[in-house]
Design an enzyme around this catalytic site. Structure first.
Site: not given
Ligand code: AMP
Length: 113
Positions: A31, A86, A93, A95, A99-101
């Site tokens: 990130d 998110n 969220q 973007v 996606h997974i953080h």
């Protein structure tokens, strides 16, 4: 036609990323604004706007993303970490490409803000 997100541009190599892992289904990279010593994003190559847009045919892909996120977390030396998706603007969220953080490397408070 909807505009490409920053993550589509990263997938298309139009903009660079600090890549951690790549396979036919997903890409993982650091990130750009890390919230912890380890902060990695795992994104599907398939454009899925958010978790609420995922379909039953994405079942295997979603499982793959989760398993890869756990593998990456451990490869990064984490024993404990948080996995976050998110979903929607009010949940943070920003973007609109699923996606997974993976966040870890420090004490993580609960509940999150
Ligand atoms: P979210 O707020 O859940 O949509 O997460 C989007 C994440 O993407 C944020 O943590 C951003 O810091 C991160 N981000 C945005 N642009 C980039 C980029 N070019 N490279 C890496 N991470 C990015």
């Amino acid at each position: 036609m909807t505009e490409d997100t920053i993550f589509t541009k990263i997938l298309n190599k139009e903009i660079p990323c600090d890549e951690i892992y790549s396979d036919g289904l997903c890409l993982a990279f650091k990130d750009i604004q890390p919230q912890a010593p380890i902060h990695i994003l795992i994104i599907p190559r398939k454009k899925i706007i958010s978790l609420k847009n995922a379909q039953i045919e994405d079942k295997e892909l979603l499982g793959h993303l989760l398993l890869i996120s756990a593998k990456i977390a451990q490869q990064e030396g984490l024993q404990d970490w948080r996995t976050i998706i998110n979903t929607g603007e009010k949940a943070g969220q920003t973007v609109f490409h699923l996606h997974i953080h993976v966040i870890g490397g420090r004490e993580l408070a609960w509940p999150p803000g």
